[in-house]
Write a protein that holds these residues in place. Structure first.
Motif, PDB file in Angstrom:
ATOM      1  N   ASP A   1       0.714  -0.715   0.207  1.00  0.00           N
ATOM      2  CA  ASP A   1       0.151  -0.061   0.024  1.00  0.00           C
ATOM      3  C   ASP A   1       0.609   1.217  -0.298  1.00  0.00           C
ATOM      4  N   GLU A   2       0.393   2.118  -1.111  1.00  0.00           N
ATOM      5  CA  GLU A   2       1.020   3.285  -0.560  1.00  0.00           C
ATOM      6  C   GLU A   2       3.043   3.043  -1.606  1.00  0.00           C
ATOM      7  N   GLU A   3       2.412   2.366  -2.393  1.00  0.00           N
ATOM      8  CA  GLU A   3       3.763   1.924  -2.954  1.00  0.00           C
ATOM      9  C   GLU A   3       5.134   3.077  -3.484  1.00  0.00           C
ATOM     10  N   HIS A   4       4.179   4.064  -3.232  1.00  0.00           N
ATOM     11  CA  HIS A   4       5.209   4.676  -4.233  1.00  0.00           C
ATOM     12  C   HIS A   4       6.457   5.544  -2.460  1.00  0.00           C
ATOM     13  N   ASP A   5       5.964   4.962  -1.326  1.00  0.00           N
ATOM     14  CA  ASP A   5       6.672   6.034  -0.204  1.00  0.00           C
ATOM     15  C   ASP A   5       7.972   5.594  -0.029  1.00  0.00           C
ATOM     16  N   SER A   6       8.370   6.095   0.283  1.00  0.00           N
ATOM     17  CA  SER A   6       9.999   6.248   0.027  1.00  0.00           C
ATOM     18  C   SER A   6      10.780   5.036   1.702  1.00  0.00           C
ATOM     19  N   SER A   7       9.545   5.448   2.148  1.00  0.00           N
ATOM     20  CA  SER A   7      10.531   4.081   3.839  1.00  0.00           C
ATOM     21  C   SER A   7      10.308   2.764   2.922  1.00  0.00           C
ATOM     22  N   TYR A   8       9.818   2.321   2.191  1.00  0.00           N
ATOM     23  CA  TYR A   8      10.180   0.792   1.874  1.00  0.00           C
ATOM     24  C   TYR A   8      11.352   0.674   1.649  1.00  0.00           C
ATOM     25  N   LYS A   9      11.882   1.785   1.125  1.00  0.00           N
ATOM     26  CA  LYS A   9      14.088   1.409   1.451  1.00  0.00           C
ATOM     27  C   LYS A   9      14.855   1.330   2.450  1.00  0.00           C
ATOM     28  N   GLN A  10      14.451  -0.107   2.745  1.00  0.00           N
ATOM     29  CA  GLN A  10      15.396   0.124   4.184  1.00  0.00           C
ATOM     30  C   GLN A  10      17.066   0.775   3.716  1.00  0.00           C
ATOM     31  N   GLU A  11      17.394   1.407   4.027  1.00  0.00           N
ATOM     32  CA  GLU A  11      18.230   2.820   3.905  1.00  0.00           C
ATOM     33  C   GLU A  11      19.979   2.305   5.125  1.00  0.00           C
ATOM     34  N   ASP A  12      19.554   1.388   5.507  1.00  0.00           N
ATOM     35  CA  ASP A  12      20.693   1.211   6.916  1.00  0.00           C
ATOM     36  C   ASP A  12      20.891  -0.554   7.114  1.00  0.00           C
ATOM     37  N   GLY A  13      22.127  -0.514   7.079  1.00  0.00           N
ATOM     38  CA  GLY A  13      22.376  -1.924   6.879  1.00  0.00           C
ATOM     39  C   GLY A  13      22.302  -2.739   5.248  1.00  0.00           C
TER      40      GLY A  13
END
Ligand code: ADP
Ligand code: ZN
Length: 731
Positions: free
Chosen positions: A320-332
């Motif tokens: 849901d809300e597929e554009h959301d940048s929080s789907y990208k894990q930016e750590d580890g």
């Protein structure tokens, strides 16, 4: 790797552990044997660690030295398709396979034997005397059918104390039983509730159901403005998936959205699904992990890491809300949960639904290219219409310094207050002021560990670094020139905006929604519910409010600084601004009152601002797609972001320079290396950061070339090299 590979006691097996070693380890199968996929406990030096049997051992050395697997854990073995998924995900993201296994085993106590607990269900007997409290207990038990409760749950459901329940147990009216602590989740009834879909929705739901019924892989972009009823539509696909006896997963970008969503699932299916995110207790996490593996959780609602749960038969993933940048894990371990959903679905023959009002250009382009099916919900459900959008040209507004709400916007808010309607003022900046400047010497207060300015948080009475989270008290004197009393806040944050609005509207009820003002997800949820019920006239919020909350009497959205996102050098700056502005605007007029969204801007003729105002979405996507195609950047070309970091700047630069020179493996696939250059944030947590960017055409074996390239270099102990495939951020 046949599903049935079984290894008798003493046979040599290859084990993947969660330890950061980049190879498999050989062991001997334990007493009773084990099979490919078994979760096991193995000795590693003096420790015991968790691993998974990956296949037959390598052998070729002194077998008498090989140690034995200690035992097979009492959890469902990892399925073949999951092993395939983890390997393919590791190959794609260039994360070590052991890091992928860690993602797939993030539940506590997996090696503990299942423990027991007491639960309660309806008994045969009748109590000697019926009291109100007793009646409520019996009602709670019969209302939920055969379901059992823990003492705490039952007492809560009945609004009474545990001793009332115990009293009923003595009389045989309630039965007390021992069951494993990790209980199955309540059964979801696909025909329990649900709304009557309008023709548009019904058609979309039918299409999704066709996909689910096929049992094959497929991805659908479900596009529709906020409030068009996407959730209702994909819940039908979930229902169809459950009817087929398969499991479903719904990913949400923000924990704060889960509560509202769970309520909707309960209304649709008569019970709550399993939950998986950082706000869930450890016990509940373990229960979720185990039950998902046993098939005793039909639906999981969760954050991106839920994608690595051991589903027994996953048939549908909704992002849901597929554009959301929080789907990208930016750590580890870096990965994009949207892309990994598609990968996982191809491994297990599942459908993916990407839902959004403002899809990412990647998904839009995949739909254009025919790789994804696209379904559009065109109108808002019921009477609600898209808000009217207008710009406020800030060049024509008479605004004193250090003030951000234009007279025109003030007038709009006042008009809403007079009608008893709500207004939302949006600013995408946390804290009080982004910069603290010394008026005596011009010094800006920065973080000691990062190349970033400290942001004043007046509510917390501290300065905070948004990079590393470091905080320090607000000083009285300038740390540079030591002059007292000349430090001044520069620019607006959400707290400062709240201060201005309080002065402008002294009699208004004002609510501020920003992630750092709430200690817990629960406090935030309560605040959101209160606002939805009308407890505020003016809502002031950051990005947090852009994501899907329903405020029925909200009719005005004012965007304080529509230009903010356009300033970055990020290749997605235009796309992000477009998405965010449309999402925020979508908050207005959700139910029956038509809303208005106004954007304060100094550049009303900017193409992105014009596209937002005109509502010509397809026009915007097409123009943006042409530009990216011409530049050969995603989604029409491929990028990999490389960060070399070290406490020692020269060391980081030396390696990055050497990497740029020795680029043969990349050149062979026609890829180009840019850099090295100091990263935009040149220091984080005391580590100096140097960036390289690799650009390649679509369809070349980029990952293979990158690992050959990186494999040429020896990394000194202090130095870290991170490779980000399809980077979303470039800081
Ligand atoms: P989206 O997910 O696109 O934002 P929702 O599915 O949340 O939209 O729908 C918006 C609102 O309209 C919700 O309150 C939802 O319950 C309601 N709604 C949507 N479709 C219907 C329908 N067919 N019948 C009744 N209410 C509906
Ligand atoms: Zn910092």
């Amino acid at each position: 790797m046949a599903e049935l590979s079984f290894y008798d006691e003493g046979a040599l097996v290859s084990v993947l552990t969660t330890q950061p070693l980049d190879r498999f380890l050989d062991y001997k199968a334990p007493e009773g044997g084990c099979r490919a996929g078994s979760f096991v406990e193995v000795p590693l030096g003096p420790r015991k660690v968790i691993g998974v049997i990956w296949g037959p051992g390598e052998g070729g050395y002194d077998l008498s030295k090989v140690r034995s697997v200690i035992r097979v854990l009492d959890v469902a073995p990892m399925r073949d398709e999951m092993r395939t998924f983890l390997m393919r995900a590791a190959d794609y993201t260039l994360n070590p396979l052991t890091a992928m296994l860690r993602l797939a085993t993030r539940a506590p106590g997996l090696s503990d034997p299942p423990s027991m607990q007491k639960v309660y269900r309806l008994g045969e007997g009748t109590p000697d005397r019926m009291t109100d409290a007793r009646r409520r207990v019996l009602e709670a038990l019969s209302h939920y059918g055969g379901l059992s409760f823990t003492l705490k749950e039952l007492a809560e459901a009945a609004g009474t104390s545990g001793s009332v329940v115990k009293g009923l147990v003595k009389q045989g009216a309630v039965r007390e039983e021992d069951t494993p602590r990790d209980r199955p989740y309540p059964h979801l009834d696909c025909d329990y509730g649900g709304v009557e879909l309008n023709p548009d929705q019904a058609k979309a739901a039918e299409q999704l159901c066709v996909g689910v019924t096929s049992g094959d892989y497929g991805t659908t972009l479900l596009k529709g403005v906020t409030g068009s009823g996407k959730t209702e539509v994909y819940l039908e696909a979930v229902a169809e998936c459950l009817r087929k006896g398969r499991q479903a997963l719904v990913l949400l970008p923000e924990i704060a959205l889960t509560a509202e969503f769970l309520t909707r699932v309960e209304a649709r299916f008569g019970a709550r699904p399993a939950e998986w995110h950082s706000g869930v207790t450890m016990t509940e996490r373990r229960r979720c992990w185990r039950m998902v593996g046993e098939g005793a959780a039909q639906l999981v609602v969760g954050a991106r890491s839920a994608l690595y749960l051991p589903f027994r038969d996953l048939g549908l993933i909704v992002v849901d809300e597929e554009h959301d940048s929080s789907y990208k894990q930016e750590d580890g371990a870096l990965y994009n949960a949207r892309d990994m959903s598609v990968l996982r679905a191809t491994c297990c023959g599942a459908q993916v639904v990407l839902a959004s009002a403002t899809p990412s250009l990647e998904s839009w382009a995949n739909a254009e290219a025919g790789k994804y099916q696209r379904l559009d919900l065109t109108s808002r459900f019921g009477a609600a219409e898209l808000p009217e959008m207008r710009a406020i040209d800030m060049r024509a507004e008479d605004l004193p310094g250090a003030r951000w709400v234009s007279p025109t916007l003030v007038g709009e808010v006042r008009a809403r207050m007079e009608k008893g309607e709500q207004s939302l003022l949006f600013i995408n900046r946390r804290g009080y002021a982004p910069t603290t400047l010394c008026r005596a010497c011009g010094h800006q207060i920065g973080c000691d560990h990062c190349d970033a300015r400290m942001v004043e948080h007046r509510f917390l009475k501290r300065l905070m670094c948004h990079q590393c989270g470091e905080t320090k008290p607000m000083p009285d004197t300038c740390p540079s020139c030591e002059v007292e009393g000349r430090l001044a806040p520069i620019g607006p944050g959400v707290e400062r905006l709240a201060e201005e609005v309080t002065e402008l509207f002294p009699d208004a009820r004002i609510a501020v929604l920003s992630s750092d003002l709430f200690g817990s997800a629960r406090a935030l949820k309560e605040q959101i519910e209160a606002i939805a019920a009308g407890a505020a006239d003016i809502i002031i919020g950051t990005q947090l409010v852009a994501k899907g909350h329903n405020f029925p009497s909200l009719t005005l959205v004012g965007v304080i600084d529509a230009d903010l996102g356009l300033q970055g050098s990020d290749l997605r700056a235009a796309e992000r601004t477009f998405q965010l502005m449309r999402q925020v605007a979508g908050r207005a007029g959700r139910v029956e009152k038509r809303g208005v969204a106004v954007l304060q801007t100094y550049q009303p003729e900017h193409p992105v601002i014009r596209a937002i105002l005109s509502g010509d979405e397809e026009g915007f996507w097409q123009a943006e797609a042409r530009e990216r195609e011409a530049a050969g950047v995603p989604p029409y070309g491929r990028l990999a972001g490389i960060v070399v970091s070290s406490p020692d700047a020269a060391q980081a630069f030396d390696l990055a320079g050497e990497m740029a020179r020795r680029d043969d493996p990349l050149r062979r696939i026609g890829a180009t290396v840019f850099g090295p250059a100091p990263a935009p944030i040149a220091r984080i947590r005391g580590r100096h950061r140097v960036r390289l960017l690799v650009k390649a055409a679509k369809g070349v074996p980029l990952q293979k070339a990158l690992s050959d390239w990186a494999g040429q270099f020896r990394l000194p102990a202090n130095l870290r090299l991170s490779i980000d495939i399809d980077p979303q951020s470039f800081y």
